[in-house]
Design a protein around this motif. Structure first.
Motif, PDB file in Angstrom:
ATOM      1  N   SER A  14      14.700 -23.498  -4.497  1.00  0.00           N
ATOM      2  CA  SER A  14      14.025 -24.467  -5.363  1.00  0.00           C
ATOM      3  C   SER A  14      13.423 -23.774  -6.593  1.00  0.00           C
ATOM      4  O   SER A  14      13.253 -24.396  -7.638  1.00  0.00           O
ATOM      5  CB  SER A  14      12.944 -25.217  -4.586  1.00  0.00           C
ATOM      6  OG  SER A  14      12.027 -24.307  -4.041  1.00  0.00           O
ATOM      7  N   SER A  15      13.117 -22.482  -6.486  1.00  0.00           N
ATOM      8  CA  SER A  15      12.539 -21.755  -7.630  1.00  0.00           C
ATOM      9  C   SER A  15      13.581 -21.418  -8.690  1.00  0.00           C
ATOM     10  O   SER A  15      13.237 -21.022  -9.801  1.00  0.00           O
ATOM     11  CB  SER A  15      11.884 -20.450  -7.164  1.00  0.00           C
ATOM     12  OG  SER A  15      10.905 -20.708  -6.197  1.00  0.00           O
ATOM     13  N   ARG A  21      14.100 -23.338 -14.603  1.00  0.00           N
ATOM     14  CA  ARG A  21      13.423 -22.582 -13.536  1.00  0.00           C
ATOM     15  C   ARG A  21      13.917 -21.140 -13.474  1.00  0.00           C
ATOM     16  O   ARG A  21      13.151 -20.227 -13.195  1.00  0.00           O
ATOM     17  CB  ARG A  21      13.617 -23.278 -12.191  1.00  0.00           C
ATOM     18  CG  ARG A  21      12.840 -24.573 -12.160  1.00  0.00           C
ATOM     19  CD  ARG A  21      12.636 -25.044 -10.757  1.00  0.00           C
ATOM     20  NE  ARG A  21      11.887 -26.292 -10.783  1.00  0.00           N
ATOM     21  CZ  ARG A  21      11.637 -27.029  -9.727  1.00  0.00           C
ATOM     22  NH1 ARG A  21      12.078 -26.651  -8.551  1.00  0.00           N
ATOM     23  NH2 ARG A  21      10.945 -28.131  -9.838  1.00  0.00           N
ATOM     24  N   THR A 176       7.911 -19.456  -3.548  1.00  0.00           N
ATOM     25  CA  THR A 176       8.502 -20.696  -3.088  1.00  0.00           C
ATOM     26  C   THR A 176       7.895 -21.865  -3.858  1.00  0.00           C
ATOM     27  O   THR A 176       7.257 -21.658  -4.883  1.00  0.00           O
ATOM     28  CB  THR A 176       8.313 -20.793  -1.547  1.00  0.00           C
ATOM     29  OG1 THR A 176       8.769 -22.062  -1.110  1.00  0.00           O
ATOM     30  CG2 THR A 176       6.864 -20.619  -1.136  1.00  0.00           C
ATOM     31  N   ASP A 177       8.136 -23.107  -3.390  1.00  0.00           N
ATOM     32  CA  ASP A 177       7.614 -24.245  -4.144  1.00  0.00           C
ATOM     33  C   ASP A 177       6.301 -24.773  -3.582  1.00  0.00           C
ATOM     34  O   ASP A 177       5.837 -25.826  -3.980  1.00  0.00           O
ATOM     35  CB  ASP A 177       8.673 -25.354  -4.253  1.00  0.00           C
ATOM     36  CG  ASP A 177       9.228 -25.752  -2.899  1.00  0.00           C
ATOM     37  OD1 ASP A 177       8.767 -25.183  -1.886  1.00  0.00           O
ATOM     38  OD2 ASP A 177      10.096 -26.621  -2.843  1.00  0.00           O
ATOM     39  N   VAL A 178       5.710 -24.055  -2.634  1.00  0.00           N
ATOM     40  CA  VAL A 178       4.367 -24.411  -2.178  1.00  0.00           C
ATOM     41  C   VAL A 178       3.439 -23.225  -2.439  1.00  0.00           C
ATOM     42  O   VAL A 178       3.904 -22.115  -2.675  1.00  0.00           O
ATOM     43  CB  VAL A 178       4.331 -24.776  -0.668  1.00  0.00           C
ATOM     44  CG1 VAL A 178       5.081 -26.070  -0.423  1.00  0.00           C
ATOM     45  CG2 VAL A 178       4.890 -23.656   0.185  1.00  0.00           C
ATOM     46  N   GLU A 179       2.113 -23.482  -2.375  1.00  0.00           N
ATOM     47  CA  GLU A 179       1.196 -22.428  -2.787  1.00  0.00           C
ATOM     48  C   GLU A 179       0.860 -21.409  -1.710  1.00  0.00           C
ATOM     49  O   GLU A 179       0.091 -20.485  -1.932  1.00  0.00           O
ATOM     50  CB  GLU A 179      -0.056 -23.045  -3.388  1.00  0.00           C
ATOM     51  CG  GLU A 179       0.184 -23.141  -4.877  1.00  0.00           C
ATOM     52  CD  GLU A 179      -0.740 -24.025  -5.647  1.00  0.00           C
ATOM     53  OE1 GLU A 179      -1.797 -24.418  -5.103  1.00  0.00           O
ATOM     54  OE2 GLU A 179      -0.400 -24.303  -6.796  1.00  0.00           O
ATOM     55  N   SER A 233       3.412 -19.461  -4.780  1.00  0.00           N
ATOM     56  CA  SER A 233       4.192 -20.390  -5.586  1.00  0.00           C
ATOM     57  C   SER A 233       4.837 -19.704  -6.791  1.00  0.00           C
ATOM     58  O   SER A 233       4.220 -18.859  -7.443  1.00  0.00           O
ATOM     59  CB  SER A 233       3.285 -21.513  -6.080  1.00  0.00           C
ATOM     60  OG  SER A 233       3.933 -22.239  -7.095  1.00  0.00           O
ATOM     61  N   SER A 234       6.056 -20.103  -7.094  1.00  0.00           N
ATOM     62  CA  SER A 234       6.721 -19.561  -8.289  1.00  0.00           C
ATOM     63  C   SER A 234       6.315 -20.362  -9.518  1.00  0.00           C
ATOM     64  O   SER A 234       6.714 -20.053 -10.632  1.00  0.00           O
ATOM     65  CB  SER A 234       8.238 -19.593  -8.118  1.00  0.00           C
ATOM     66  OG  SER A 234       8.687 -20.921  -7.980  1.00  0.00           O
ATOM     67  N   LEU A 235       5.531 -21.418  -9.336  1.00  0.00           N
ATOM     68  CA  LEU A 235       5.164 -22.273 -10.466  1.00  0.00           C
ATOM     69  C   LEU A 235       3.710 -22.115 -10.890  1.00  0.00           C
ATOM     70  O   LEU A 235       3.259 -22.750 -11.842  1.00  0.00           O
ATOM     71  CB  LEU A 235       5.450 -23.741 -10.104  1.00  0.00           C
ATOM     72  CG  LEU A 235       6.901 -24.025  -9.692  1.00  0.00           C
ATOM     73  CD1 LEU A 235       7.023 -25.383  -9.023  1.00  0.00           C
ATOM     74  CD2 LEU A 235       7.839 -23.920 -10.879  1.00  0.00           C
TER      75      LEU A 235
END
Ligand code: ASP
Ligand code: MG
Length: 415
Positions: A14-15, A21, A176-179, A233-235
């Motif tokens: 997802s990252s 992305r 990942t997409d969670v913290e 998180s990658s975001l």
């Protein structure tokens, strides 16, 4: 420039799901590089690529050969690793993409779920010496026959943790997409808290009990070699959760998290003759078919007959019924009934080893919420109850609250 430490980073599907992305990940890598770290970056296939490849294969042939499946699936990570490297080149960061075999990852010959047998990271070390960021295609290695083999679904985590050990890295960061790891699934529990630390053992229980943030095998390897792992998180730039060894008094929590697993179904074999060898017969036939059985309960027998209940993966239910239909005839049992509308709610925490009464509190909370317990199973650091599927969310929320896991609250100790 002299490099600081060595970090292995892993970016999940997802990252790197799209061009933006991938660029975002490249910028993050660049910033670490500029801070002076040596970097080995493991990457998963873009978004749902692996699922799509699997589906495509099955459209062409319903039972594709495992060797060819690996040839196919491994391409996903080769694409993402080369694309990410190209993105880094545009940012003027020296980088090189390597496949699993080029990285010196050797596996056994168990295609589609191979184990890593050794890593000889010679090439990776040479590339690091040259000043390159090394981008490794996750989830793959070289079999004894010289073929490409994949490490089981979610296997890029394993690539990352195993490389961190082989390279003696200072840290293994899983983006990942969670913290991070939460006290419960935030989609189910509104005030779930992100944990700062969790032990390998707790993480293993959480992973196998349905909190699918990391591949369970990768955590086992992390535990075996004490690889410090951070899930983040990658975001965002938030610090994430450290997975580590047990430290005395860690956060003082008895229960670290509550998980919900809806992947199982319950099977009951009714009217089983109560004599030696019968349970063995039932479970031997299932295990021969590669079906693993969990929570097992045998009822009190009356008139020489008993009922045996257990859970299997929903995906294995149909095959189990077929196998049991034959076994029932052989052992002269009455019949087989199944229930798919169940779920497993579990509490996990190394702290519960030292506190009696945790199970009693759990059962009490469920009772107060009028939730009937169907089956119970325990390990040293977890207690699971099988309950009705419709009660799952309510149970998780009630337990999360009762064990003091909600936001802003200090974890409560059991008496
Ligand atoms: N791409 C592989 C999978 O989806 C490996 C991974 O993502 O870790 O299972
Ligand atoms: Mg994945």
């Amino acid at each position: 420039m002299a490099r600081k430490g060595l970090i292995v980073q892993k970016f999940g599907g997802s990252s790197v799901a799209n061009v933006d992305r991938i660029r975002n990940v490249a910028r993050r890598i660049a910033s670490y590089y500029k801070k002076g770290y040596s970097l080995v970056v493991v990457v998963s296939a873009l978004g749902d690529t692996t699922d799509e490849l699997v589906e495509l294969a099955h459209t062409i042939n319903p039972s594709p050969s495992p060797r060819e499946m690996d040839m196919l699936m491994a391409t996903g990570e080769q694409a993402s690793s080369s694309l990410l490297t190209m993105a880094l080149h545009r940012l003027k960061i020296p980088a090189v993409a390597l496949t699993g075999p080029q990285s010196g990852i050797y596996t056994d010959k168990d295609h589609t779920r191979a184990k890593i047998v050794k890593i000889i990271p010679k090439r990776i070390k040479e590339e690091i010496k040259k000043g390159n960021v090394v981008i490794v295609a996750g989830f793959q290695g070289l079999s004894p026959e010289g073929d490409i083999a994949t490490l089981g679904r979610g296997g890029s985590d394993l690539t990352a943790v195993a490389l961190a050990k082989a390279l003696n890295a200072d840290l293994c960061e899983i983006f990942t997409d969670v913290e991070g790891i939460y006290t419960a699934d935030p989609r189910i529990v509104k005030d779930a808290r992100k944990l700062d630390v969790i032990t390998y053992d707790e993480m293993l229980e959480m992973a196998s009990l349905g909190a699918q943030v990391m591949q369970a095998r990768s955590i086992e390897v992390g535990k075996k070699f004490c690889v410090p792992i951070v899930v983040r998180s990658s975001l965002s730039n938030k610090p994430g959760t450290l997975i580590t060894e047990e430290v005395e008094g860690m956060e003082g929590a008895v229960v670290r998290g509550v998980s919900l697993d809806r992947s199982e179904a319950k099977i009951t074999v009714c009217g089983v003759p109560d004599r030696p060898g019968i349970a063995a017969k039932i479970f031997k036939e299932l295990s021969k078919a590669g079906i693993s059985v969990d929570v097992i309960v045998q009822n009190v027998s009356s008139e020489g007959k008993t009922d045996i209940s257990f859970t299997v993966d929903k995906a294995d239910l149909k095959r189990s019924i077929d196998i049991l239909a034959k076994v029932v005839k052989q052992i002269k049992a009455k019949d087989v009934i199944t229930d798919e509308n169940i779920c497993r709610v579990s509490i996990v925490g190394v702290g519960m080893r030292n506190y009696p009464g945790v199970a009693a509190t759990m059962f009490d909370v469920l009772a107060k919420n009028k939730i009937n317990i169907d089956m119970i199973s325990t390990s040293e650091i977890s207690i699971s109850c099988i309950i009705k599927d419709k009660d799952g969310k309510k149970a998780v929320n009630a337990l999360h609250k009762a064990f003091g896991l909600s936001k802003g609250r200090k974890a409560k100790k059991a008496r």
